[in-house]
Design a protein around this motif. Structure first.
Motif, short mmCIF file in Angstrom:
data_model
loop_
_atom_site.label_atom_id
_atom_site.label_comp_id
_atom_site.label_asym_id
_atom_site.label_seq_id
_atom_site.Cartn_x
_atom_site.Cartn_y
_atom_site.Cartn_z
N ALA A 2 0.84 -1.20 0.00
CA ALA A 2 0.00 0.00 0.00
C ALA A 2 0.87 1.24 0.00
O ALA A 2 1.96 1.24 0.56
N ALA A 65 -0.78 7.33 -7.34
CA ALA A 65 -1.34 6.59 -6.22
C ALA A 65 -1.55 7.57 -5.07
O ALA A 65 -0.85 8.58 -4.97
N THR A 66 -2.51 7.28 -4.23
CA THR A 66 -2.73 8.09 -3.04
C THR A 66 -2.51 7.23 -1.81
O THR A 66 -2.51 5.99 -1.89
N GLY A 68 -2.76 4.91 1.08
CA GLY A 68 -3.69 3.82 1.36
C GLY A 68 -4.07 2.98 0.16
O GLY A 68 -4.64 1.90 0.31
N ASP A 69 -3.78 3.44 -1.07
CA ASP A 69 -4.08 2.63 -2.25
C ASP A 69 -3.27 1.34 -2.21
O ASP A 69 -2.09 1.35 -1.84
N MET A 70 -3.88 0.25 -2.61
CA MET A 70 -3.19 -1.03 -2.69
C MET A 70 -2.60 -1.19 -4.08
O MET A 70 -3.24 -0.86 -5.08
N GLU A 91 -0.17 -2.22 -11.08
CA GLU A 91 -1.58 -1.80 -11.04
C GLU A 91 -1.93 -1.16 -9.70
O GLU A 91 -1.55 -1.66 -8.64
N ASN A 92 -2.64 -0.05 -9.77
CA ASN A 92 -3.25 0.54 -8.59
C ASN A 92 -4.59 -0.17 -8.43
O ASN A 92 -5.52 0.06 -9.21
N SER A 93 -4.69 -1.07 -7.46
CA SER A 93 -5.89 -1.89 -7.30
C SER A 93 -7.12 -1.06 -6.94
O SER A 93 -8.24 -1.47 -7.21
N ASN A 94 -6.94 0.10 -6.32
CA ASN A 94 -8.07 0.95 -5.96
C ASN A 94 -8.69 1.63 -7.18
O ASN A 94 -9.90 1.70 -7.30
N THR A 95 -7.84 2.14 -8.07
CA THR A 95 -8.35 2.87 -9.24
C THR A 95 -8.45 1.99 -10.48
O THR A 95 -9.01 2.41 -11.48
N LYS A 96 -7.87 0.79 -10.42
CA LYS A 96 -7.82 -0.16 -11.55
C LYS A 96 -6.97 0.37 -12.71
O LYS A 96 -7.02 -0.16 -13.80
#
Length: 182
Positions: A2, A65-66, A68-70, A91-96
């Protein structure tokens, strides 16, 4: 992994902080989470990119990425005759949002690493992410020719270690990079 809080020191724009999982054999394939400027770009924020570093460096565009983003990263080989191409995906899993880099004619990888790279570090409390003293790498999987394997992680550090950087190996699927603030 993260994205953590941002470092409090502002000279990071000249001295980037990289957190990465990589394969290494005299060159590096790696999805990278970075804070600061690098040849791929960046600034006073977290971003991800896919990198190949050997006799030269190649990298993808950045995806922001911000805190806390995974992040999710893969390095996948595709064999064809005697050469292998590798696809490195970050990949930023939060934003896809994701970026990838494909490299050709690469020999088979035999090592995997979880890596912390910090350059020109002078103050542990200001130059690492604020409010945290570790970065976990979780759900680590190695797959060779469709067969999952359990890596036997070994902790390696490079001196000088200004902030007592080291690894904590919890299991074959979880490793953390740890540091102290003083």
């Amino acid at each position: 992994m993260a994205s953590s809080s941002r470092p409090t020191k502002t000279n990071i724009k000249r001295n980037p902080l990289f957190l990465a999982r990589s394969d290494d054999n005299s060159f590096v394939l790696q999805p990278v989470l970075q804070y600061g400027s690098s040849p791929a770009g960046g600034g006073m924020y977290w971003a991800i990119a896919s990198w190949y570093v050997g006799d030269r460096a190649f990298f993808s565009n950045l995806v922001n990425a911000t805190v806390g983003d995974m992040m999710f990263g893969t390095m996948t080989a595709a064999d064809s005759s005697n050469s292998t191409s590798w696809n490195i995906v970050s990949e930023n899993s939060n934003t896809k949002q994701s970026v990838s880099l494909q490299v050709e004619n690469i020999i088979t990888q035999t090592y995997a690493y979880c890596v912390l790279e910090a350059y020109n570090l002078f103050n542990c409390a200001d130059e690492y992410p604020a409010g945290t003293t570790s970065e976990p790498f979780t759900n680590l999987v190695t797959d060779v020719a469709g067969v999952s394997s359990s890596p036997q992680w070994v902790s390696k550090t490079k001196d000088p270690r200004i902030c007592n950087e080291h690894t904590t190996i919890t299991s074959p699927t979880e490793v953390a990079i740890v540091w102290t603030e003083s």
